[in-house]
Design a protein around this motif. Structure first.
Motif, PDB file in Angstrom:
ATOM      1  N   ALA A  14     -37.193 -44.891 -16.083  1.00 50.87           N
ATOM      2  CA  ALA A  14     -37.643 -45.915 -15.144  1.00 50.87           C
ATOM      3  C   ALA A  14     -36.457 -46.738 -14.642  1.00 50.87           C
ATOM      4  O   ALA A  14     -35.569 -47.085 -15.420  1.00 50.87           O
ATOM      5  CB  ALA A  14     -38.669 -46.820 -15.808  1.00 50.87           C
ATOM      6  N   GLY A  15     -36.465 -46.997 -13.348  1.00 51.72           N
ATOM      7  CA  GLY A  15     -35.362 -47.712 -12.728  1.00 51.72           C
ATOM      8  C   GLY A  15     -34.298 -46.810 -12.143  1.00 51.72           C
ATOM      9  O   GLY A  15     -33.429 -47.270 -11.395  1.00 51.72           O
ATOM     10  N   GLY A  16     -34.371 -45.533 -12.481  1.00 51.99           N
ATOM     11  CA  GLY A  16     -33.395 -44.566 -12.000  1.00 51.99           C
ATOM     12  C   GLY A  16     -33.700 -44.067 -10.601  1.00 51.99           C
ATOM     13  O   GLY A  16     -34.645 -44.529  -9.941  1.00 51.99           O
ATOM     14  N   SER A  17     -32.884 -43.116 -10.160  1.00 52.09           N
ATOM     15  CA  SER A  17     -32.999 -42.574  -8.803  1.00 52.09           C
ATOM     16  C   SER A  17     -32.965 -41.051  -8.829  1.00 52.09           C
ATOM     17  O   SER A  17     -32.378 -40.445  -9.733  1.00 52.09           O
ATOM     18  CB  SER A  17     -31.845 -43.071  -7.925  1.00 52.09           C
ATOM     19  OG  SER A  17     -31.846 -44.469  -7.802  1.00 52.09           O
ATOM     20  N   LEU A  18     -33.593 -40.474  -7.833  1.00 50.94           N
ATOM     21  CA  LEU A  18     -33.535 -39.043  -7.589  1.00 50.94           C
ATOM     22  C   LEU A  18     -33.523 -38.815  -6.086  1.00 50.94           C
ATOM     23  O   LEU A  18     -34.069 -39.628  -5.332  1.00 50.94           O
ATOM     24  CB  LEU A  18     -34.744 -38.308  -8.190  1.00 50.94           C
ATOM     25  CG  LEU A  18     -34.765 -38.044  -9.695  1.00 50.94           C
ATOM     26  CD1 LEU A  18     -36.119 -37.450 -10.082  1.00 50.94           C
ATOM     27  CD2 LEU A  18     -33.647 -37.130 -10.119  1.00 50.94           C
TER      28      LEU A  18
END
Length: 127
Positions: A14-18
Motif C-alpha cells: 500500500a502506498g506504492g506505484s505500478l
C-alpha cells in the motif's frame, strides 16, 4: 483483427506505484477510444480510466488524483500510472478499445461499446 496485451501488473505494498502497459497490434488508429477496466473477485468490472484521440481523459471516482491514463499513438500503446495504491485497488486490470469511437461510451465506461479486450494483468496491493 486488433489484439491487446497488458503487462506491468504485480504485487506491491500500500502506498506504492505500478505502471501498466497495453500494447495494441493490428489495425488501430488514434481515433479509437481506449480504456482501462478492473474486476475484483465477486465484483462487477468497472471503468478506471479512458482516453480519446484528442487527449481528453476520464476517471472512475475511486482513482481520481491517484491514477493517470496516457497513450502513445506512435507505439500503439496505452498506459496506466497508478500511484498511492490501496488494497482495494487489487483486481485484474483489463485494457479495452473501441472500434467506432463512441465518445459517450468512452466517458461513461459503457462496456458494450468496447469491441476489443485484453486478457488482463493482475494487480495485488497488500496492507
Amino acid at each position: 483483427q486488433v489484439q491487446l496485451v497488458e503487462s506491468g501488473g504485480g504485487s506491491v505494498q500500500a502506498g506504492g506505484s505500478l505502471r501498466l502497459s497495453c500494447a495494441a497490434s493490428g489495425y488501430i488508429t488514434s481515433s479509437y477510444c481506449m480504456a482501462w477496466f478492473r474486476q475484483a473477485p465477486g465484483k462487477e468490472r468497472e471503468g478506471v480510466g479512458s482516453i480519446v484521440s484528442d487527449g481528453s481523459t476520464n476517471y472512475g471516482d475511486s482513482v481520481k488524483g491517484r491514477f493517470t491514463i496516457s497513450r502513445d499513438n506512435t507505439k500503439n500503446t496505452l498506459y496506466l500510472q497508478m500511484n498511492s495504491l490501496k488494497p482495494e485497488d487489487s483486481a485484474m486490470y483489463y485494457c479495452a478499445a473501441q472500434k467506432y469511437g463512441n465518445r459517450w461510451g468512452c466517458s461513461s465506461f459503457a462496456r458494450p461499446t468496447f469491441d476489443y479486450w485484453g486478457q488482463g494483468t493482475q494487480v495485488t496491493v497488500s496492507s
